[in-house]
Structure formats: C-alpha cells, structure tokens
Design a protein around this motif. Structure first.
Motif, mmCIF file in Angstrom:
data_model
loop_
_atom_site.group_PDB
_atom_site.id
_atom_site.type_symbol
_atom_site.label_atom_id
_atom_site.label_comp_id
_atom_site.label_asym_id
_atom_site.label_seq_id
_atom_site.Cartn_x
_atom_site.Cartn_y
_atom_site.Cartn_z
ATOM 1 N N ALA A 32 86.740 129.922 -36.684
ATOM 2 C CA ALA A 32 87.896 130.764 -37.019
ATOM 3 C C ALA A 32 88.714 131.005 -35.756
ATOM 4 N N VAL A 33 90.030 130.961 -35.918
ATOM 5 C CA VAL A 33 90.930 131.168 -34.788
ATOM 6 C C VAL A 33 91.991 132.169 -35.234
ATOM 7 N N GLU A 34 92.276 133.153 -34.393
ATOM 8 C CA GLU A 34 93.346 134.103 -34.716
ATOM 9 C C GLU A 34 94.634 133.307 -34.914
ATOM 10 N N LEU B 192 107.611 132.850 -31.673
ATOM 11 C CA LEU B 192 106.275 133.070 -32.223
ATOM 12 C C LEU B 192 105.771 131.805 -32.914
ATOM 13 N N SER B 193 106.697 131.029 -33.486
ATOM 14 C CA SER B 193 106.248 129.835 -34.225
ATOM 15 C C SER B 193 105.513 128.854 -33.299
ATOM 16 N N GLN B 194 105.762 128.921 -31.995
ATOM 17 C CA GLN B 194 105.049 128.027 -31.065
ATOM 18 C C GLN B 194 103.558 128.370 -30.988
ATOM 19 N N SER B 195 103.220 129.564 -31.459
ATOM 20 C CA SER B 195 101.812 129.979 -31.414
ATOM 21 C C SER B 195 101.168 129.991 -32.798
ATOM 22 N N GLU B 196 101.955 129.662 -33.815
ATOM 23 C CA GLU B 196 101.435 129.761 -35.189
ATOM 24 C C GLU B 196 100.685 128.510 -35.612
ATOM 25 N N GLN C 113 96.909 131.382 -28.849
ATOM 26 C CA GLN C 113 97.381 130.666 -27.669
ATOM 27 C C GLN C 113 97.658 129.204 -28.046
ATOM 28 N N PRO C 114 98.874 128.691 -27.772
ATOM 29 C CA PRO C 114 99.137 127.288 -28.100
ATOM 30 C C PRO C 114 98.112 126.416 -27.363
ATOM 31 N N GLY C 115 97.623 125.411 -27.993
ATOM 32 C CA GLY C 115 96.637 124.555 -27.322
ATOM 33 C C GLY C 115 95.221 124.847 -27.771
ATOM 34 N N LEU C 116 94.975 126.075 -28.253
ATOM 35 C CA LEU C 116 93.612 126.408 -28.672
ATOM 36 C C LEU C 116 93.171 125.590 -29.894
ATOM 37 N N PRO C 117 93.990 125.524 -30.969
ATOM 38 C CA PRO C 117 93.530 124.745 -32.134
ATOM 39 C C PRO C 117 93.231 123.285 -31.765
ATOM 40 N N ALA C 118 94.082 122.697 -30.925
ATOM 41 C CA ALA C 118 93.855 121.289 -30.553
ATOM 42 C C ALA C 118 92.563 121.150 -29.751
ATOM 43 N N ALA C 119 92.268 122.124 -28.893
ATOM 44 C CA ALA C 119 91.034 122.061 -28.093
ATOM 45 C C ALA C 119 89.806 122.139 -29.006
ATOM 46 N N VAL C 120 89.891 122.990 -30.027
ATOM 47 C CA VAL C 120 88.765 123.143 -30.962
ATOM 48 C C VAL C 120 88.572 121.830 -31.727
ATOM 49 N N GLU C 121 89.705 121.287 -32.205
ATOM 50 C CA GLU C 121 89.612 120.039 -32.984
ATOM 51 C C GLU C 121 89.110 118.883 -32.137
ATOM 52 N N ALA D 152 86.950 118.854 -30.011
ATOM 53 C CA ALA D 152 85.486 118.883 -29.872
ATOM 54 C C ALA D 152 84.820 118.511 -31.202
ATOM 55 N N GLY D 153 85.620 118.128 -32.202
ATOM 56 C CA GLY D 153 85.061 117.725 -33.495
ATOM 57 C C GLY D 153 84.766 118.919 -34.399
ATOM 58 N N LEU D 154 85.434 120.050 -34.134
ATOM 59 C CA LEU D 154 85.202 121.252 -34.947
ATOM 60 C C LEU D 154 86.413 121.495 -35.846
ATOM 61 N N LYS D 155 86.161 122.128 -36.985
ATOM 62 C CA LYS D 155 87.261 122.410 -37.914
ATOM 63 C C LYS D 155 87.853 123.786 -37.589
ATOM 64 N N VAL D 156 89.183 123.842 -37.531
ATOM 65 C CA VAL D 156 89.870 125.104 -37.232
ATOM 66 C C VAL D 156 90.179 125.839 -38.527
ATOM 67 N N LEU D 157 89.788 127.121 -38.603
ATOM 68 C CA LEU D 157 90.126 127.938 -39.766
ATOM 69 C C LEU D 157 91.035 129.073 -39.301
ATOM 70 N N PRO D 158 92.342 128.988 -39.599
ATOM 71 C CA PRO D 158 93.261 130.029 -39.125
ATOM 72 C C PRO D 158 93.043 131.334 -39.892
ATOM 73 N N ILE D 159 92.902 132.442 -39.164
ATOM 74 C CA ILE D 159 92.679 133.756 -39.790
ATOM 75 C C ILE D 159 93.833 134.673 -39.366
ATOM 76 N N PRO D 160 94.499 135.319 -40.334
ATOM 77 C CA PRO D 160 95.639 136.166 -39.954
ATOM 78 C C PRO D 160 95.211 137.385 -39.129
ATOM 79 N N ILE D 161 96.174 137.924 -38.414
ATOM 80 C CA ILE D 161 95.915 139.143 -37.638
ATOM 81 C C ILE D 161 96.935 140.204 -38.070
ATOM 82 N N ASP D 162 96.648 141.469 -37.772
ATOM 83 C CA ASP D 162 97.667 142.511 -37.936
ATOM 84 C C ASP D 162 97.626 143.375 -36.684
ATOM 85 N N CYS D 163 98.236 144.544 -36.728
ATOM 86 C CA CYS D 163 98.349 145.302 -35.477
ATOM 87 C C CYS D 163 97.030 145.946 -35.049
ATOM 88 N N ASP D 164 95.942 145.763 -35.819
ATOM 89 C CA ASP D 164 94.624 146.235 -35.375
ATOM 90 C C ASP D 164 93.730 145.086 -34.919
#
Ligand code: PLP
Length: 472
Positions: free
Chosen positions: A197-199, A424-428, A203-211, A213-225
């Motif tokens: 799971a990735v917030e 923000l879209s650069q980090s989405e 950070q741009p670059g994080l999903p690609a780094a996870v992938e 390594a052969g891992l699946k990225v699961l995007p999880i939304p965030i809010d102000c908490d």
C-alpha cells in the motif's frame, strides 16, 4: 601548454589492410559523433598519442590534420589539441541539452533545503577531523552496513530527537534516500511481501521503485489526518509506505487516532510499515510527535536522510531495520557494494558529536519559519482565493485553488514567467475528485524572491483563467 598526459581509448591493427592513419581518424571521428569524446574536450598530444598507440608521430600528425580539416578538432600552436566546441554535422546530446534548459528565476519545486545555508565551515572542520583521526584501515572497504562510529552516534541522535528505538545494530547507512528506498523494496520482496500500500498522492518515484522490485502497488487515499485506514483494511496489502510526520505532498500530520489505527492494522495483518521521516526535524506551530517506529519497532522500517536537513549533495541517509529484516539488508549491501562513502560517514559522525546538526537545525528552523511566513503573507495578498495547507511543519506548502482552475495550465503559465512549481497531479497515482493544487517548496527561496515569485504566480493564475475555454 599543460603537461599532463591525456589517455585516449583507441588502438590500431597492423596488417588489417587499412592505413594506420585512417584507423586513427575513423575511431576519433566515431567517438566524437557518438559523444564518447565530448565537445571541447582535450586530446592527447601527437607525441603522447603516438606513444600510446605504438605508431610513429607523423601518422598521428596526419590523422589530426585530416580531422582538423573536417572541423572535428582544433589544433593551435602552443595549445593542446581539442575536440571542436561546435561541430556542424555533429549532434552531441549534451550540447543540445545545454541550449534548451534554462533555469527558472524562482524555483518553488519542493526538492531541497536552503542550499546557501550549508554549514561549510563546520563540515570542513568535521572532514578535517575525520581525515586526521581515521586509522589507515578505514580507507579500505568498510562494513557495507555503515561505520560503527556513525551508527552509534546516529542511534543516539535518533533516540533523542525522534524518540526512535534504534541501537546501532539496527542501523544501515545508505547512499541517499533513493538507494535506501530501493533496498527497502528488495527487503520487503525477500520477506515474502507481494502487495504494497502506498499513500496516494505520494512522493513521485515511489510507485515505480516499488514496482521495479516486483511488488504490486496499491494506492490508498489520504485525508487531513493521514492515510485512510479503512481503505487499508479493505486492501490485501502486506506492507505500507507512510509519511506520518508530514505527509508528502499534502503536508498532513498523522493524527493520534490514525496512528493507533495504523498500528492496529500492522498487528492484525502481521504487516510491515515503512516510515519516511524525510523532514520531521522542521516543525513550527505544533508540538513534536515522535516517530511511529518508536511504537512498533519490530514492524516498522524507518527512513531518514540528510537531504532536507543539510544538503542532497551529501547523499547520506539511513534505515532503522527490524531485526527480522536485517540479514536481507546485509546481504543486499554486500551483493551490491553500496556502503556509503566512509570519509563522509566519519565526518558526519564528528559533525553529530560536536552538536553541529542541532546548531544548524536551530538556525534553519528560524529561517524556514520566516520564509514560510513570507510565503503565507504573499499568498494572502496576491492570491486570497487560494487555501494553504501543510504548513505547520516541513519545507513545503500545498495550495488549493477554486474548482474551476486548472493546475497544469497555471504551472505552464508560471513556467513562462520563470517560476517553477509542482502540481499535485505529479504526485498522484490515481486521479480523484479534488480541487486543483500546487505544491510549493519555500526553503531554497529567500524572502524577497518569495514575494516576487508569488506575484508572478498570481499573474500566471489570471492568465490561465483568461485562456480557459468558456463553458455554456
Ligand atoms: C517525501 C520525500 N522523501 C525523501 C526525500 C529525500 O529525497 P532525496 O534524498 O532524493 O532528495 C524527499 C525530498 O524532497 C521527499 O520529498
């Protein structure tokens, strides 16, 4: 004429049927065309080159004369021969890049601390101390996990400043944050993790780094908490990447309730969290919160860096690793030979021991608070319709605009005015319904320039609105 000798990668084959002069010409021409030899770079003198190749000097003189006639090289009496600075038919990549990149007048992209504030004298003192005291053995290959001397003082610093549970044995010193992140991904993979799971945004670059390594990225939304723990429970993730002290890029500080909920999820799922504590030393109007790692040290990998406190140029970062993952970390460091530079590690240990990092941070906190306040004031004056968040900590702010605005159009217009911003879209990972947002780093822009930059940004916002297609 300088007297150093330039080595050139070339060779000749006798008896190949091709004259030696032609062989030399062809190799140099090819090397210049393919950018192996860069525009303007020095060539060996005819005497040296003849000696390197084992041919007579006139052969090289003739080859150089031919290349000079074709405009590839420049020969001047009393000067070292050089590759020409500009070659009509040659398209060297580097040369073209130089003409197209122009640096922005105001750079609000969130990447670095105040580079002009690097504590040069204090660092020099520590570097000198390191060189004066390092035993001869310390100039050899070191422990790829990091210097014991640094790990000891880092463990003390992290315990004192971030409340970390970290003895030296759990620390791995790495070659900057990006290296550490790759290592963490490989450690997760080796531990049998498949889905991470990735917030989102992150950070741009994080999903690609996870992938990678052969891992699946699961995007999880965030809010102000912080991260949405219900969504985390609904996902099949076995690990999660988090920025609890200051979510990147939104700037939220993870609330106490959310921290408890994340820790519950870690235990329920027997999962691993990766805590990126990239800018936690900077907080302005809120009490300090300890690192999450302090509460579940055997399930949390902690990432720290000097990138935001001192300078990205150091490329010194560290991980605090749960005991169960340490063997993989050691194997990976051994296999790739990626121990961080030893001289810098000794210098950093000295720097920490002298209290220089504490001193530097005290100074910088005051400076960044002023810059942040200057940004807030300028935004209030020039862009009152914008909502600012994420400013109680760190080195960047997130600015939300009215729904009808277009963040990419604003970014383009700002760029035309010499102001670089991130959207923000650069980090989405997944685009969700939300207001248009920009991410503004203020640490490396002085107060006067912040005012100028925000004025230009306001002009860019107005220009982007004027260009907006009229909807019926
Ligand atoms: C979320 C986050 N983590 C880590 C870093 C440090 O990365 P680097 O060492 O590549 O500058 C940054 C730098 O901007 C960041 O934004």
């Amino acid at each position: 004429l300088s007297t150093y000798s330039v080595e050139l990668l070339a060779s000749v084959k006798r008896g190949s049927g091709q004259p030696l002069r032609r062989q030399i010409e062809d190799q140099l021409r090819r090397a210049i065309r393919s950018c192996t030899l860069k525009l303007g770079s020095p060539l060996a003198s005819t005497r040296d080159f003849a000696r390197q190749l084992g041919v007579s000097r006139p052969v090289v003189v003739q080859a150089y004369a031919q290349l000079a006639a074709e405009g590839y090289i420049v020969i001047k009496r009393g000067a070292r021969p050089r590759v020409a600075r500009c070659i009509g038919s040659c398209r060297q990549r580097g040369a073209r890049r130089q003409t197209t990149i122009s640096s922005p007048k105001v750079d609000f992209r969130p990447a670095s601390p105040d580079l002009s504030a690097f504590p040069r004298s204090a660092w020099l003192r520590s570097l000198r101390a390191a060189l004066a005291t390092m035993p001869n053995d310390a100039f050899g290959h070191g422990d790829p996990m990091g210097e014991e001397a640094l790990r000891q003082v880092l463990a003390e610093y992290l315990g004192r400043v971030r409340g970390l549970v970290a003895d030296a044995d759990r620390l791995v010193v790495v070659n900057g944050h990006t290296h550490g992140r790759g290592l963490v991904c490989r450690m997760l993979k080796a531990a049998g993790v498949k889905r991470v799971a990735v917030e989102d945004p992150c950070q741009p670059g994080l999903p690609a780094a996870v992938e990678s390594a052969g891992l699946k990225v699961l995007p999880i939304p965030i809010d102000c908490d912080g991260i949405d723990v219900h969504a985390l429970y609904r996902s099949p993730a076995e690990a999660v990447f988090l920025t609890p002290a200051h979510q990147f890029p939104i700037g939220a500080v993870m609330s106490g309730e959310r921290r408890t909920a994340v820790l519950g999820w870690l235990r329920d799922r027997d999962a691993i969290a990766v805590e990126n504590d990239y800018d936690a030393e900077y907080r302005y109007d809120r009490p300090p919160v300890s690192a999450l790692q302090a509460l579940e040290p055997d399930r949390i990998v902690y990432e720290g860096t000097t990138s935001q406190t001192l300078a990205p140029a150091l490329q010194l970062a560290w991980l605090v690793v749960p005991p169960a993952l340490l063997a993989t970390a050691r194997r990976d460091q051994d296999d790739y030979g990626w121990g961080a530079p030893r001289i810098e590690q000794y210098a950093f240990a000295d720097f920490l021991l002298r209290g220089e990092l504490d001193r530097h941070l005290r100074r910088q906190r005051a400076s960044y608070r002023s810059r942040r306040d200057a940004l807030l004031q300028a935004l209030k004056k020039s862009l009152p319709e914008a909502t600012v968040c994420g400013i109680s900590a760190g080195l960047h702010a997130t600015i939300a605009f009215p729904k009808a605005d277009d963040e990419r159009a604003i970014q383009r217009e700002a760029q035309r005015r010499g102001v670089a911003v991130s959207t923000l879209s650069q980090s989405e990972i997944i685009h969700r319904a939300r207001p248009p947002m920009l991410v503004l780093g203020y640490a490396n822009v002085n107060e006067a320039t912040i005012g100028v930059g925000v004025n230009e940004l306001a002009a860019a916002v107005r220009a982007a609105r004027l260009r907006r297609p009229v909807s019926n």
